[in-house]
Design a protein around this motif. Structure first.
Motif, mmCIF file in Angstrom:
data_model
loop_
_atom_site.group_PDB
_atom_site.id
_atom_site.type_symbol
_atom_site.label_atom_id
_atom_site.label_comp_id
_atom_site.label_asym_id
_atom_site.label_seq_id
_atom_site.Cartn_x
_atom_site.Cartn_y
_atom_site.Cartn_z
ATOM 1 N N LEU A 1 52.232 78.780 60.307
ATOM 2 C CA LEU A 1 53.393 78.343 59.529
ATOM 3 C C LEU A 1 53.897 79.505 58.684
ATOM 4 O O LEU A 1 53.148 80.090 57.897
ATOM 5 N N SER A 2 55.166 79.844 58.865
ATOM 6 C CA SER A 2 55.824 80.845 58.023
ATOM 7 C C SER A 2 56.979 80.140 57.333
ATOM 8 O O SER A 2 58.050 79.974 57.914
ATOM 9 N N ASP A 3 56.773 79.670 56.119
ATOM 10 C CA ASP A 3 57.790 78.849 55.454
ATOM 11 C C ASP A 3 58.837 79.723 54.775
ATOM 12 O O ASP A 3 58.844 80.952 54.913
ATOM 13 N N ALA A 4 59.718 79.087 54.000
ATOM 14 C CA ALA A 4 60.866 79.796 53.428
ATOM 15 C C ALA A 4 60.475 80.810 52.365
ATOM 16 O O ALA A 4 61.287 81.652 51.993
ATOM 17 N N SER A 5 59.223 80.759 51.867
ATOM 18 C CA SER A 5 58.808 81.744 50.864
ATOM 19 C C SER A 5 58.487 83.091 51.500
ATOM 20 O O SER A 5 58.444 84.109 50.807
ATOM 21 N N ALA A 6 58.232 83.098 52.822
ATOM 22 C CA ALA A 6 57.987 84.361 53.537
ATOM 23 C C ALA A 6 59.337 84.941 53.937
ATOM 24 O O ALA A 6 60.090 84.306 54.679
ATOM 25 N N PRO A 7 59.697 86.132 53.455
ATOM 26 C CA PRO A 7 61.058 86.658 53.668
ATOM 27 C C PRO A 7 61.354 86.924 55.137
ATOM 28 O O PRO A 7 60.480 87.285 55.916
ATOM 29 N N GLY A 8 62.608 86.743 55.492
ATOM 30 C CA GLY A 8 63.057 87.037 56.854
ATOM 31 C C GLY A 8 63.626 85.810 57.533
ATOM 32 O O GLY A 8 63.306 84.674 57.190
ATOM 33 N N GLU A 9 64.499 86.050 58.514
ATOM 34 C CA GLU A 9 65.036 84.957 59.323
ATOM 35 C C GLU A 9 63.952 84.439 60.270
ATOM 36 O O GLU A 9 63.168 85.223 60.815
ATOM 37 N N GLY A 10 63.925 83.136 60.480
ATOM 38 C CA GLY A 10 62.871 82.530 61.281
ATOM 39 C C GLY A 10 62.704 83.161 62.651
ATOM 40 O O GLY A 10 61.595 83.528 63.050
ATOM 41 N N GLY B 1 53.502 84.247 52.440
ATOM 42 C CA GLY B 1 53.126 84.816 53.734
ATOM 43 C C GLY B 1 52.856 83.723 54.738
ATOM 44 O O GLY B 1 53.200 82.556 54.514
ATOM 45 N N ASP B 2 52.250 84.087 55.839
ATOM 46 C CA ASP B 2 51.990 83.132 56.915
ATOM 47 C C ASP B 2 50.623 82.477 56.728
ATOM 48 O O ASP B 2 49.689 83.091 56.197
ATOM 49 N N VAL B 3 50.519 81.231 57.179
ATOM 50 C CA VAL B 3 49.270 80.470 57.091
ATOM 51 C C VAL B 3 48.921 79.961 58.481
ATOM 52 O O VAL B 3 49.776 79.416 59.189
ATOM 53 N N LEU B 4 47.646 80.160 58.878
ATOM 54 C CA LEU B 4 47.179 79.720 60.193
ATOM 55 C C LEU B 4 46.335 78.452 60.027
ATOM 56 O O LEU B 4 45.509 78.360 59.110
ATOM 57 N N PHE B 5 46.551 77.474 60.920
ATOM 58 C CA PHE B 5 45.856 76.188 60.880
ATOM 59 C C PHE B 5 45.146 75.955 62.216
ATOM 60 O O PHE B 5 45.704 76.265 63.277
ATOM 61 N N ILE C 1 44.134 79.089 56.619
ATOM 62 C CA ILE C 1 43.783 80.380 56.028
ATOM 63 C C ILE C 1 44.992 81.310 56.128
ATOM 64 O O ILE C 1 45.817 81.175 57.041
ATOM 65 N N ASN C 2 45.121 82.225 55.179
ATOM 66 C CA ASN C 2 46.228 83.185 55.218
ATOM 67 C C ASN C 2 46.062 84.113 56.423
ATOM 68 O O ASN C 2 44.960 84.574 56.721
ATOM 69 N N PHE C 3 47.196 84.375 57.087
ATOM 70 C CA PHE C 3 47.170 85.209 58.292
ATOM 71 C C PHE C 3 48.196 86.325 58.151
ATOM 72 O O PHE C 3 49.328 86.092 57.730
ATOM 73 N N LYS C 4 47.793 87.537 58.494
ATOM 74 C CA LYS C 4 48.715 88.675 58.457
ATOM 75 C C LYS C 4 48.711 89.354 59.812
ATOM 76 O O LYS C 4 47.658 89.648 60.374
ATOM 77 N N ASP C 5 49.935 89.604 60.335
ATOM 78 C CA ASP C 5 50.070 90.274 61.629
ATOM 79 C C ASP C 5 49.453 91.672 61.585
ATOM 80 O O ASP C 5 49.356 92.285 60.515
ATOM 81 N N PRO C 6 49.074 92.211 62.757
ATOM 82 C CA PRO C 6 48.623 93.613 62.800
ATOM 83 C C PRO C 6 49.717 94.528 62.248
ATOM 84 O O PRO C 6 50.906 94.290 62.470
ATOM 85 N N GLN C 7 49.322 95.551 61.504
ATOM 86 C CA GLN C 7 50.290 96.460 60.899
ATOM 87 C C GLN C 7 50.459 97.716 61.738
ATOM 88 O O GLN C 7 49.483 98.240 62.295
ATOM 89 N N PHE C 8 51.700 98.188 61.831
ATOM 90 C CA PHE C 8 51.992 99.409 62.553
ATOM 91 C C PHE C 8 51.889 100.610 61.611
ATOM 92 O O PHE C 8 52.103 100.481 60.397
ATOM 93 N N ALA C 9 51.601 101.767 62.181
ATOM 94 C CA ALA C 9 51.717 103.005 61.407
ATOM 95 C C ALA C 9 53.187 103.230 61.062
ATOM 96 O O ALA C 9 54.089 102.725 61.739
#
Length: 708
Positions: A85-94, A570-574, A642-650
């Motif tokens: 779930l990435s709700d409206a508090s996580a910035p960016g267009e869906g 941020g994003d939350v994984l269920f 739990i909070n989930f964060k995508d892999p980060q790029f250099a």
């Protein structure tokens, strides 16, 4: 945000105008002795609340968390699903958050190159974004377009007319209540499955060129096609004056592209970066035919008006009538039946709606502006003196079909002389920056959170001279607005009730340092269109520095709850209890790990990223409270989040817009007959998929407008 700002200011303006019009018609009907149902006293729903940062969206996020937990607990179909779930508090267009997730996952070593993607949404951008991933298996689900659904009148609750045409209830219905009138006709939703692999086949057939001075690559040519579609308009840039999608602009661009690409020496784009020297060649080729495009547009409009005039005359001779009691005559009843047949054929219905739109009055009674955006003493309309039956027409001070059109355009739209080369250069540079920003956004993610196009109108294609040397770099390290800051940037003062009191005051206090950002009224330039909603809302652009300076003074007034709502999420994984990740996540909470932990891809369908503990987590054996009174609490919860964060790029990483090694293209769908010529010499339109009733769905210009 500028597009949201325009929409929300319009929604507020139209809502207030509709309320005034409704009250005026009500008073007129009652003054004439007519009958109406008792007026319900209820608060008008302000749709502007559907904006990140409001209490409404915060409550929606809570409802979504509850809904996911409920499904994971009670729906067997969700047993093994991983839900993010990435709700409206996580910035960016869906849709762009989803695309960013796809890009980051496909860059990981454990990613399956034959993953199937299915995206549900109505925006035509999804087609372009899906193509931009270069994933072989991508399907878009969208609701089937159903135009002209009947709605009851807002005054008498009867069908068949709008508020402005209401004459009250027939006498025989005085005191009676129509039980069906209060509810809109309902039907189970029907969906279109749009298969991008089929569209890719059509595009490959359309774009394949022989005798190129370089190797033909279908993936690169599709990227160029996506880029060229930006010129007919997108969420961040206005379309070029000579390129209208309804006039076949995409076909025109493809033809010019195929003629010019032999001279360019290569493709226009590469992995989201633009070769401006090659783009300049395409744009100047469009510029060479701009004059003829404008003249043909005028000829087509005049021809259409003549046909409509003849049609109205015929209709006047054979016009069906309503009886005084509002009962349809048999002839009119037959028309209604035929209308229902049209409604059952979406393509025909869309065509009928366009024809109806083209022959209807241009603007609402309360919106009257000339084509340069200034209020018109004549209501922004003109009527030909020698034609009393003709429809009112929007004034057009630019007259693109007459000599001197460029000078008039810049004078009317920008209030500068066309000879002002420095200003024209600034407009072109901003537009070129926009093209580079949008393509980067589609392929690499947001290049800068600060950039925006600072004009209401686009330049001409013939102005794109010398763009090869224009800079297209963007400021790095920029950050998005916080939710309440965004509300201040997009809301009119009429929607200020969604903001804290001292923030709201900045929108209405005459002494506010930013009061000019919130005009009570504003001009709408029809810009050659027929309806106010198609026109350009001439709102002032928000100066970010001035806005932030003003907000610094009211930040201390925020309550703890408002401060929480104003933070970036941020994003939350269920997952549910049957999922392989369930025990792994439970153990993280038991150990109280404070450092981010790598997601084990073998337990999660190959998904990679980082986990961190969620302070507001849904945990097993803890009650999940219902966010709404009508739903029960989940007292025996087994789901976990739990909070989930995508892999980060250099920082210097560049996403490669290619099909991954090992990816298998779906078996070809098209047959030779799909490209045969019809008897009138025109090609059959591409068939991209089927709706639920197995009726084929085609892609032509009308369908593209529908998708948009």
């Amino acid at each position: 945000m500028n597009q949201q700002r325009s929409r929300r200011f319009r929604a507020s303006k139209e809502g207030m105008e509709a309320a005034v019009e409704k009250q005026r018609v009500r008073e007129e009907i009652l003054a004439k002795g007519g009958f109406l149902p008792p007026e319900e006293i209820k608060e008008r729903f302000d749709s502007n609340c559907i904006t990140p940062g409001t209490e409404f969206m915060d409550n929606l996020a809570k409802c979504l968390r509850y809904y996911i937990a409920d499904r994971l607990n009670n729906d067997p179909g969700w047993k093994n699903l991983t839900v993010i779930l990435s709700d409206a508090s996580a910035p960016g267009e869906g849709e762009h958050k989803i695309m960013d997730y796809i890009r980051r996952q496909r860059a990981q070593p454990n990613h399956d190159p034959n993953t199937h993607h299915c995206l549900c949404g109505a925006d035509a951008d999804l087609i372009m974004l899906g193509l931009a991933t270069h994933e072989p298996n991508f399907t878009i689900i969208r609701e089937e377009f159903k135009p002209n659904k009947p709605k009851p009148c807002g005054l008498c609750n009867q069908f068949g007319h709008e508020v402005k045409d209401c004459e009250g209830l027939p006498r025989e219905k005085k005191g009676k209540h129509d039980e069906l009138a209060d509810s809109l006709p309902c039907a189970e939703g029907e969906f279109i499955f749009l298969r991008l692999n089929v569209l890719r086949e059509y595009l490959e057939r359309e774009l394949t060129m022989a005798s190129l001075p370089f190797t033909f690559d279908v993936e690169r040519s599709i990227d160029d096609w996506v880029f060229m579609c930006f010129f007919v308009g997108n969420d961040f840039l206005p379309h070029l004056p000579s390129l209208e999608i309804r006039e076949g602009a995409i076909d025109r661009l493809v033809n010019i592209y195929k003629n010019v690409v032999h001279k360019t020496g290569g493709y226009l784009t590469e992995s989201g970066y633009v070769n401006l020297q090659r783009v300049q060649m395409i744009m100047l080729a469009v510029g060479e035919v701009e004059d003829s495009i404008f003249k043909k547009r005028k000829d087509d409009e005049d021809s259409f008006r003549r046909r409509q005039k003849e049609k109205r005359k015929r209709m006047k001779r054979d016009q069906p009538a309503f009886t005084p009691g509002g009962i349809l005559t048999p002839h009119a009843l037959g028309s209604r039946n035929s209308g229902s047949q049209v409604a059952n054929n979406p393509r025909q219905a869309a065509y009928e709606m366009r024809m109806q739109n083209n022959s209807s009055p241009s603007v609402s009674p309360n919106t009257s502006f000339t084509s340069d955006g200034s209020p018109s003493p004549l209501g922004g309309m003109k009527r030909k003196a020698d034609d009393s039956d003709s429809e009112p027409e929007p004034e057009d001070n630019v007259r693109l079909w007459e000599a001197g059109w460029k000078q008039r355009y810049y004078k009317n739209k920008f209030d500068v002389d066309a000879a002002d080369e420095k200003f024209r250069r600034k407009v072109v540079q901003s537009y070129v920056e926009g093209l580079c920003w949008v393509l980067r956004y589609y392929y690499q993610g947001c290049a800068s959170w600060k950039w925006y196009y600072p004009f209401h109108y686009a330049p001409f294609a013939s102005d794109f001279e010398g763009i090869a040397d224009l800079p297209s770099d963007f400021e790095k390290g920029t950050k998005p607005f916080k939710p309440l800051e965004q509300l201040m940037g997009v809301f009119p003062a009429a929607s200020g009730n969604f903001l804290p009191p001292s923030w709201r005051k900045l929108m209405s206090d005459p002494d506010s340092s930013i009061i000019d950002f919130y005009p009570e009224d504003f001009a709408i330039d029809l810009n050659g269109k027929k309806y106010a909603w198609q026109g350009v809302a001439l709102l002032p652009f928000v100066d970010e520095r001035r806005l932030r300076a003003a907000l610094e003074e009211v930040y201390p007034d925020l309550t703890p709850e408002e401060t929480r709502r104003n933070s970036l999420g941020g994003d939350v994984l269920f997952v549910g209890k049957h999922h392989q990740l369930h025990d792994f996540i439970s153990e993280l909470y038991q150990t109280g790990s404070t450092e981010p932990v790598d997601v084990p891809p073998e337990l999660c369908h190959g998904i990679q990223g980082k986990f961190s503990l969620d302070e507001e987590a849904i945990l097993p054996d803890q009650v999940v409270c219902s966010p709404v009174p009508m739903l029960r609490d989940l007292t025996q919860n087994t789901a976990i989040s739990i909070n989930f964060k995508d892999p980060q790029f250099a920082e210097d990483y560049v996403f490669k817009a290619v099909m991954l090694p090992g990816a298998r293209k779906p078996a070809p769908v098209l047959k030779p007959g799909d490209w045969e010529k019809s008897s009138n010499g025109r090609q059959w339109k591409p068939q991209l998929g089927f709706n639920r009733d197995r009726r084929p769905v085609h892609l032509d210009q009308a369908a593209f407008r529908t998708l948009g």
